[in-house]
Design a protein around this motif. Structure first.
Motif, PDB file in Angstrom:
ATOM      1  N   ILE A  93      42.778  32.573  34.370  1.00  0.00           N
ATOM      2  CA  ILE A  93      42.411  33.690  35.369  1.00  0.00           C
ATOM      3  C   ILE A  93      42.978  33.883  36.564  1.00  0.00           C
ATOM      4  O   ILE A  93      43.057  33.032  37.379  1.00  0.00           O
ATOM      5  CB  ILE A  93      40.744  33.308  35.382  1.00  0.00           C
ATOM      6  CG1 ILE A  93      40.142  33.221  34.103  1.00  0.00           C
ATOM      7  CG2 ILE A  93      40.089  34.650  36.278  1.00  0.00           C
ATOM      8  CD1 ILE A  93      40.186  34.108  33.198  1.00  0.00           C
ATOM      9  N   ALA A  94      43.604  35.010  36.840  1.00  0.00           N
ATOM     10  CA  ALA A  94      44.422  35.145  37.950  1.00  0.00           C
ATOM     11  C   ALA A  94      43.584  36.181  38.952  1.00  0.00           C
ATOM     12  O   ALA A  94      42.673  37.061  38.512  1.00  0.00           O
ATOM     13  CB  ALA A  94      45.440  35.963  37.634  1.00  0.00           C
ATOM     14  N   PRO A  95      44.054  36.136  40.526  1.00  0.00           N
ATOM     15  CA  PRO A  95      43.248  37.107  41.191  1.00  0.00           C
ATOM     16  C   PRO A  95      43.331  38.512  40.686  1.00  0.00           C
ATOM     17  O   PRO A  95      44.168  39.164  40.103  1.00  0.00           O
ATOM     18  CB  PRO A  95      44.142  36.732  42.743  1.00  0.00           C
ATOM     19  CG  PRO A  95      44.520  35.350  42.297  1.00  0.00           C
ATOM     20  CD  PRO A  95      45.246  35.213  40.899  1.00  0.00           C
ATOM     21  N   GLY A  96      42.139  39.054  41.021  1.00  0.00           N
ATOM     22  CA  GLY A  96      41.962  40.643  40.632  1.00  0.00           C
ATOM     23  C   GLY A  96      41.217  40.757  39.254  1.00  0.00           C
ATOM     24  O   GLY A  96      40.954  41.875  39.053  1.00  0.00           O
ATOM     25  N   ALA A 126      38.144  28.733  43.425  1.00  0.00           N
ATOM     26  CA  ALA A 126      39.324  29.623  43.711  1.00  0.00           C
ATOM     27  C   ALA A 126      40.138  29.915  42.504  1.00  0.00           C
ATOM     28  O   ALA A 126      40.195  29.089  41.671  1.00  0.00           O
ATOM     29  CB  ALA A 126      40.104  29.250  44.749  1.00  0.00           C
ATOM     30  N   CYS A 127      40.756  31.306  42.417  1.00  0.00           N
ATOM     31  CA  CYS A 127      41.718  31.506  41.358  1.00  0.00           C
ATOM     32  C   CYS A 127      42.844  31.035  42.043  1.00  0.00           C
ATOM     33  O   CYS A 127      43.239  31.108  42.962  1.00  0.00           O
ATOM     34  CB  CYS A 127      41.615  33.010  41.327  1.00  0.00           C
ATOM     35  SG  CYS A 127      40.162  33.606  40.331  1.00  0.00           S
ATOM     36  N   PRO A 128      44.002  30.891  41.203  1.00  0.00           N
ATOM     37  CA  PRO A 128      43.985  31.029  39.549  1.00  0.00           C
ATOM     38  C   PRO A 128      42.943  29.805  38.905  1.00  0.00           C
ATOM     39  O   PRO A 128      42.947  28.897  39.470  1.00  0.00           O
ATOM     40  CB  PRO A 128      45.296  31.017  39.121  1.00  0.00           C
ATOM     41  CG  PRO A 128      46.031  30.211  40.117  1.00  0.00           C
ATOM     42  CD  PRO A 128      45.301  30.605  41.469  1.00  0.00           C
ATOM     43  N   LEU A 129      42.264  29.966  38.103  1.00  0.00           N
ATOM     44  CA  LEU A 129      41.853  29.192  37.148  1.00  0.00           C
ATOM     45  C   LEU A 129      42.615  28.878  35.955  1.00  0.00           C
ATOM     46  O   LEU A 129      43.013  29.913  35.113  1.00  0.00           O
ATOM     47  CB  LEU A 129      40.231  29.650  36.567  1.00  0.00           C
ATOM     48  CG  LEU A 129      39.085  29.368  37.735  1.00  0.00           C
ATOM     49  CD1 LEU A 129      38.110  30.119  37.146  1.00  0.00           C
ATOM     50  CD2 LEU A 129      39.011  28.213  38.386  1.00  0.00           C
TER      51      LEU A 129
END
Length: 89
Positions: free
Chosen positions: A33-36, A67-70
């Motif tokens: 899971i990336a930012p955005g 926090a991302c990324p997961l």
């Protein structure tokens, strides 16, 4: 395989105003899971919809010190907080 939640729990059930409330889950992410990233979130108590929103996932998890990324794989989460007395029933 898709993202999934294996189990979720809340204690106490039902929640009590003015007392500590804990929510947790364990799930599986099929990809990072990336930012955005976005999430459609619906919270219900029984058949009553309490909350519905489209949220920025990474901004939202920052509220619970994540926090991302997961990374993909198993994800476990537990958070406790006090339910304010001002919350409507």
């Amino acid at each position: 395989m898709y993202n999934s939640i294996g189990y979720a729990y809340v204690t106490p059930n039902p929640p009590i105003k003015g007392h500590q409330f804990t929510v947790g889950f364990q799930g599986f992410l099929s990809q990072n899971i990336a930012p955005g990233a976005k999430i459609d979130l619906t919270l219900k108590y029984g058949s009553v919809q309490l909350y519905k929103a489209a949220l920025d996932f990474c901004e939202t998890i920052m509220l619970v010190n994540r926090a991302c990324p997961l990374e993909d794989g198993v994800v476990t989460f537990e958070e406790s907080f006090v339910i304010p007395l001002e919350v409507r029933k």
